[in-house]
Write a protein that holds these residues in place. Structure first.
Motif, mmCIF file in Angstrom:
data_model
loop_
_atom_site.group_PDB
_atom_site.id
_atom_site.type_symbol
_atom_site.label_atom_id
_atom_site.label_comp_id
_atom_site.label_asym_id
_atom_site.label_seq_id
_atom_site.Cartn_x
_atom_site.Cartn_y
_atom_site.Cartn_z
ATOM 1 N N ASN A 34 -2.913 3.391 6.082
ATOM 2 C CA ASN A 34 -1.991 2.831 4.778
ATOM 3 C C ASN A 34 -1.175 3.968 4.336
ATOM 4 O OD1 ASN A 34 -1.378 1.018 2.647
ATOM 5 N ND2 ASN A 34 -3.009 2.333 1.432
ATOM 6 N N ILE A 174 -2.662 -4.484 4.770
ATOM 7 C CA ILE A 174 -1.575 -5.530 5.470
ATOM 8 C C ILE A 174 -0.405 -6.335 4.459
ATOM 9 C CG2 ILE A 174 -1.250 -7.738 6.456
ATOM 10 C CD1 ILE A 174 -3.584 -7.227 8.008
ATOM 11 N N THR A 175 -1.166 -6.563 3.128
ATOM 12 C CA THR A 175 -0.082 -7.149 2.034
ATOM 13 C C THR A 175 0.562 -5.927 1.424
ATOM 14 O OG1 THR A 175 -1.995 -7.227 0.736
ATOM 15 C CG2 THR A 175 -1.563 -9.156 1.715
#
Length: 540
Positions: A34, A174-175
């Protein structure tokens, strides 16, 4: 006293620690991906806006819920040790209601307080407003989530917590990336807000996992509640009072960590300048210590942190039953496993500090800080395990007080040693090691006082002996691979593999691993123990 009924499917505390460790590693891997993707998408400025908002969110979360899971796990474990399933369920329901209210309250406080923080210049860049506001919904869901995690940990079921942590992190990432990408054309401040908003869907995903496990186990638990004989129940006010009393010190400890980090930020660079370094050099050295060396120490102690979390309900259960022998046995096992992980980690990281720095960060300059902080791995592991023990005994305030004492010592040492030209950043690193050491020794003193436990010198010496042999193998293998390939990455990775193998073999040969240690490994433990026993590498 072990309960083998299907309603609880209770993990041993060692198995629970391993489950949490695996989850912790997976979560850190996802988090690393991330950081890479977000940095490339938003750049330094966008990540800076995100980082202005996130510490405020963590502070609000610490006040609203931190420490509550530990408190719930202690009280639930205590109720179940007495066979009071109704009481355990009641503790959970009351804590869930309280946390839902506090979570909702702090959600509104953060959302409506975002503008106030900007107006009063607590946050210097006005564009961070959107990122702060976008984090507000996550507080409610994470706070509710913590109640379920505390409940399952009190049942000594670590799998629900572990699975929910992975799903929470996965959906969060992911979001975060998706919203940041979608909103980037609208402006950097909106992209940063999109990244911040990802914490909410991540928490919802983690909560859905825990709800699944809760409803899956509820029928059996309800049956146990109906079958138990009548037992006197604590009032709701009494339960809330106990939760607050146990949770408050843990919350203070969680708040203390970022406070100490901020004090480091104020002291270390300034004292490096006194030692004769320029502003740029001081900033660079501070980055090597806090941004490169400290994360490696935290990585090496994932298992001990998991052991601590798993020990809390295990010790609480044994303490409630008045079984001092079981408490002693569980502490001894946890400390032995901690030493088997942290001592070789210290030796390996100390010997390969510069190669590891070059491998991970592309610079050898963090090697000095890594080598010094490697000493702290053993001390931090002891501190984490003994903190779990003291919390399980219900003495949640003692570790916080000890942390406060050690933090004062760290501040004084950082102020004095960092300004010494011959030490510089090494002085700050040694101050951090001393911080771990003082906190660990104080905790060990209180564990001895309450339980009579002291370190097993025989087990510790075996771990030290195996680590010493491993250290020789690490140096020889690194030099051998480098002399043939002249490639630091391959030499470092190869010597780590060789060192780990040698450590395990030597430990088996000198009897440093017991059958029960292997048997408690999830799934493969029993078969592996049988094979090693047949080969006469393990003795029963």
């Amino acid at each position: 006293m072990e309960r083998n009924d299907s309603v609880l499917s209770k993990d041993t505390f060692l198995k629970g620690a391993l489950i949490l460790t695996v989850a912790g590693i997976v979560v850190k891997i996802i988090g690393s991906v991330n950081r890479i993707l977000l940095s490339r998408l938003l750049g330094g400025e966008g990540v800076g806006l995100y980082q202005m908002a996130y510490p405020i969110y963590l502070l609000a979360l610490s006040i609203s819920s931190a420490g509550i899971p530990v408190a719930i796990s202690i009280i639930v474990a205590e109720k179940l040790a007495r066979g009071d399933y109704r009481g355990a369920g009641r503790v959970f329901r009351i804590s869930l209601g309280v946390l839902a209210v506090t979570g909702l309250l702090f959600t509104f406080v953060l959302y409506y307080g975002a503008g106030w923080l900007i107006e009063h210049h607590f946050v210097r860049d006005a564009r961070a407003y959107y990122a702060i506001a976008a984090l507000a919904p996550a507080i409610f869901f994470v706070t509710v989530l913590s109640s379920y995690r505390g409940y399952f940990q009190g049942l000594q079921m670590m799998t629900p917590t572990a699975v929910s942590q992975i799903f929470e992190q996965l959906f969060r990432v992911i979001t975060m990336i998706a919203f940041a990408y979608i909103l980037l054309p609208q402006g950097l401040e909106f992209a940063a807000a999109g990244a911040s908003f990802g914490a909410g869907p991540g928490a919802v995903a983690g909560l859905m996992v825990l709800l699944y496990f809760y409803w899956r186990h509820k029928p059996g638990f309800t049956h146990k509640m109906k079958m138990q004989p009548p037992l006197p129940q604590e009032s709701g006010i009494r339960i809330i009072s106990r939760i607050v009393k146990l949770a408050l010190p843990v919350s203070l400890a969680n708040i203390m960590l970022p406070v100490v980090s901020n004090i480091d930020l104020l002291i270390v660079p300034a004292r490096l300048e006194v030692a004769g370094y320029s502003v740029e050099q001081a900033t660079e050295l501070f980055g090597y210590l806090t941004g490169m060396a400290v994360p490696l120490v935290n990585l090496a102690t994932i298992l001990t942190a998991s052991l601590a979390a798993s020990l809390v309900p295990a010790v609480s259960e044994a303490y409630t039953l008045g079984n001092k022998q079981l408490i002693y046995q569980r502490i001894a096992t946890a400390m032995r496993i901690s030493n088997l992980i942290t001592i070789p980690s210290f030796v390996g990281m100390w010997l390969l500090a510069t190669p590891i720095s070059l491998l991970l960060y592309g610079t050898p300059n963090a090697g000095t800080s890594i080598a010094i902080l490697a000493v702290g791995i053993v001390l931090l592991g002891m501190h984490q395990v003994t903190t779990g023990v003291l919390q399980g005994l219900g003495h949640t305030a003692i570790p916080v007080i000890n942390m406060g004492i050690s933090a004062i010592g760290k501040i004084i040492m950082s102020w004095v040693l960092t300004a010494v030209p011959a030490l510089g950043i090494m002085g700050a690193a040694w101050a951090t090691v001393a911080d771990f050491g003082v906190a660990a020794l104080l905790n060990i003193f209180f564990v001895y006082r309450y339980v009579g436990f002291s370190l097993n010198l025989n087990d510790t010496c075996k771990a030290l002996a195996a680590s010493a042999v491993m250290g020789v193998a690490v140096l020889l293998s690194y030099d051998a691979i480098m002399s043939h390939l002249l490639h630091n990455s391959l030499a470092t990775l190869g010597s780590i593999v060789v060192g780990g193998t040698v450590f395990g073999v030597v430990l088996l040969l000198i009897g440093g691993i017991e059958v029960r240690d292997i048997e408690q490994l999830p799934r493969i433990g029993g078969k592996l123990a049988a094979v090693l026993t047949k080969l006469r590498l393990l003795r029963r």
